[in-house]
Design a protein around this motif. Sequence first.
Motif, PDB file in Angstrom:
ATOM      1  N   GLU A  74       0.838  -1.200   0.000  1.00 25.45           N
ATOM      2  CA  GLU A  74       0.000   0.000   0.000  1.00 25.45           C
ATOM      3  C   GLU A  74       0.872   1.249   0.000  1.00 25.45           C
ATOM      4  N   VAL A  75       0.459   2.195  -0.795  1.00 26.16           N
ATOM      5  CA  VAL A  75       1.078   3.520  -0.813  1.00 26.16           C
ATOM      6  C   VAL A  75      -0.007   4.499  -0.363  1.00 26.16           C
ATOM      7  N   LEU A  76       0.329   5.392   0.549  1.00 24.02           N
ATOM      8  CA  LEU A  76      -0.665   6.364   1.025  1.00 24.02           C
ATOM      9  C   LEU A  76      -1.215   7.162  -0.147  1.00 24.02           C
ATOM     10  N   PRO A  77      -2.523   7.480  -0.124  1.00 21.69           N
ATOM     11  CA  PRO A  77      -3.135   8.174  -1.261  1.00 21.69           C
ATOM     12  C   PRO A  77      -2.351   9.401  -1.727  1.00 21.69           C
ATOM     13  N   GLY A  78      -1.851  10.194  -0.806  1.00 23.30           N
ATOM     14  CA  GLY A  78      -1.138  11.413  -1.175  1.00 23.30           C
ATOM     15  C   GLY A  78       0.214  11.180  -1.841  1.00 23.30           C
ATOM     16  N   TYR A  79       0.670   9.942  -1.827  1.00 23.63           N
ATOM     17  CA  TYR A  79       1.979   9.602  -2.400  1.00 23.63           C
ATOM     18  C   TYR A  79       1.847   8.723  -3.642  1.00 23.63           C
ATOM     19  N   GLN A  80       0.618   8.376  -4.007  1.00 21.10           N
ATOM     20  CA  GLN A  80       0.439   7.457  -5.146  1.00 21.10           C
ATOM     21  C   GLN A  80       0.750   8.149  -6.473  1.00 21.10           C
TER      22      GLN A  80
END
Length: 136
Positions: A74-80
């Motif tokens: 998982e990658v945090l939404p703000g870093y995708q």
Amino acid sequence: MKLEYRTDINEVTTGMLEGFFVGWPNPPSEEAHLRLLQGSSYRVIAFDREAGKVAGFITAVSDGVLSAYIPLLEVLPGYQGCGIGQELVRRMFVELDHLYMIDVCCDDDVVPFYERFGMHRTNGMILRNYDRQSGN
Ligand SMILES: CC(C)(COP(=O)(O)OP(=O)(O)OC[C@H]1O[C@@H](n2cnc3c(N)ncnc32)[C@H](O)[C@@H]1OP(=O)(O)O)[C@@H](O)C(=O)NCCC(=O)NCCS
């Protein structure tokens, strides 16, 4: 944004693990997240030193002889969309390159992402105890 990719999580604290398990009805707490990182055979994290937080992670569990399974990425939404997920998988595959079987289960929309690494579709069977989803 400058990220550090680490297999060592000794410096990771629960406060650095906020915001993951997006969309999970009964998500693991940050404490449970840290425990599963520690309990995994392999893990790679993307650490944002400036923000003091983990931006993405991948785990693998393995028998150490033939096989490994990747339960979580998982990658945090703000870093995708910045290449972090791709780099986490690439680094995990380096960790696992002595093994025969590397398996992952994923939703249809993520299939093209994994195909980029030479993975291909197969049949999978899963069982989920939803009352255990939080890990507590
Ligand atoms: C899937 C996930 C890890 C991808 O991470 P990310 O950091 O956004 O992906 P990247 O920026 O590294 O993407 C690399 C490439 O794959 C592509 N890609 C990313 N997600 C994709 C998807 N779902 N389907 C197809 N291609 C995808 C990107 O467009 C990018 O292509 P490019 O190199 O041509 O620009 C992220 O979207 C995520 O955390 N999703 C929610 C949790 C999840 O679904 N995890 C997988 C569980 S098995």
